[in-house]
Design an enzyme around this catalytic site. Structure first.
Site, mmCIF file in Angstrom:
data_model
loop_
_atom_site.group_PDB
_atom_site.id
_atom_site.type_symbol
_atom_site.label_atom_id
_atom_site.label_comp_id
_atom_site.label_asym_id
_atom_site.label_seq_id
_atom_site.Cartn_x
_atom_site.Cartn_y
_atom_site.Cartn_z
ATOM 1 N N ALA A 66 2.016 8.575 4.216
ATOM 2 C CA ALA A 66 2.977 9.433 3.529
ATOM 3 C C ALA A 66 2.736 9.361 2.026
ATOM 4 O O ALA A 66 2.121 8.408 1.531
ATOM 5 C CB ALA A 66 4.402 8.999 3.854
ATOM 6 N N GLY A 112 2.377 7.255 8.262
ATOM 7 C CA GLY A 112 2.750 8.569 8.772
ATOM 8 C C GLY A 112 1.583 9.316 9.388
ATOM 9 O O GLY A 112 1.772 10.168 10.256
ATOM 10 N N GLU A 115 1.406 8.018 12.879
ATOM 11 C CA GLU A 115 2.564 8.573 13.581
ATOM 12 C C GLU A 115 2.339 10.038 13.933
ATOM 13 O O GLU A 115 2.730 10.501 15.008
ATOM 14 C CB GLU A 115 3.816 8.403 12.718
ATOM 15 C CG GLU A 115 4.252 6.950 12.591
ATOM 16 C CD GLU A 115 5.436 6.764 11.672
ATOM 17 O OE1 GLU A 115 6.520 6.394 12.156
ATOM 18 O OE2 GLU A 115 5.278 7.002 10.449
ATOM 19 N N GLU A 135 3.727 -0.117 7.162
ATOM 20 C CA GLU A 135 4.984 0.094 6.444
ATOM 21 C C GLU A 135 5.667 -1.200 5.999
ATOM 22 O O GLU A 135 6.350 -1.235 4.978
ATOM 23 C CB GLU A 135 5.954 0.920 7.305
ATOM 24 C CG GLU A 135 5.649 2.417 7.348
ATOM 25 C CD GLU A 135 4.613 2.785 8.391
ATOM 26 O OE1 GLU A 135 4.404 3.992 8.606
ATOM 27 O OE2 GLU A 135 3.991 1.876 8.975
#
Length: 255
Positions: A66, A112, A115, A135
């Site tokens: 991200a 992300g 994910e 994370e």
């Protein structure tokens, strides 16, 4: 529709979405997430498209994570909204899309990015891929479904270890533990993904859509009942009539 961060192409019933932010290693920012949501919606509604491939531009990254700059000053409420919106408009949307989505993972798929790959229906990786959920090194946990999808793919114990240690998996290891289906040379990644997509595109889109729906319920107590109902419903579909007729006539079906 015009996109700032994506490239979209279609060919032979296959839609290709390429995340195109090479200077940011294709990191997910708010605009890119919104564009991806729109792009998947556009291709899902396109009757000429049977399968979608998702990849990143360049050789270094599928999606490196991200865009941390966007949320570094968020408070708890804003963080919760970030995860909720992202899951709703994109990650859950991909998982439940009526058309199959193949992630062609080239290079980094971190945070992300992993994910996003896990929300696709399955994953093909290049031999230079590196996958992980780091994370906790930021004082966070995965927020786009990573804590839920990773255990389903590699098992609860391995997921616990991977998330807690921020461990990153090389492509070969990712294949061994079931995080990706197969590994190919970087130059073979898109050709291989397209070859698989072509095989899928030949089959009944109605049946494939039902298969996605039912397989997604396989870890719930509704899975077997859903399979029975879907199996019965397909007997009333035109594709069943075409498929069985073609089989008996010893020809290829025309779905």
């Amino acid at each position: 529709m015009t996109y700032n961060n994506l490239e979209i192409s279609t060919e032979d019933k296959i839609g290709l979405i390429t995340i195109n932010r090479p200077k940011a290693l294709n990191a997910l920012n708010k605009e890119t997430i919104e564009e991806l949501s729109n792009a998947f919606g556009e291709l899902e509604s396109n009757e000429d498209i049977r399968v979608i491939i998702l990849t990143g531009s360049g050789e270094k990254a599928f999606v490196a994570g991200a865009d941390i700059k966007e949320f570094k000053d968020f408070d708890g409420k804003q963080g919760q909204q970030l995860a909720q919106v992202g899951q709703t408009i994109l990650f859950n949307k991909i998982e439940n899309l009526k058309k199959p989505v193949i992630a062609a993972v080239n290079g980094y798929a971190l945070g992300g990015g992993l994910e996003l790959a896990m929300s696709c229906h399955f994953r093909i990786a290049s031999d230079n891929a590196l996958l992980g959920l780091p994370e906790v090194t930021l004082g966070l946990i995965p927020g786009y479904g990573g804590t839920q999808r990773l255990p389903k793919l590699i098992g609860k114990g391995r997921a616990m270890q991977a998330i807690m240690t921020a461990e990153m998996f090389k492509a070969e290891k990712a294949e061994q533990i079931g995080l990706v289906n197969e590994v190919v040379a970087l130059e073979e990644l898109l050709p291989r993904a397209k070859k698989i997509a072509s095989k899928i595109a030949f089959n009944s889109p109605v049946a494939i859509s039902k298969a996605i729906e039912v397989i997604n319920l396989s870890d719930s107590d509704k899975g077997f009942e859903a399979e029975i109902n879907a199996f019965g419903e397909l007997f009333d579909a035109e594709d069943f009539k075409e498929g069985t007729t073609a089989f008996l006539d010893k020809r290829k079906p025309n779905f």
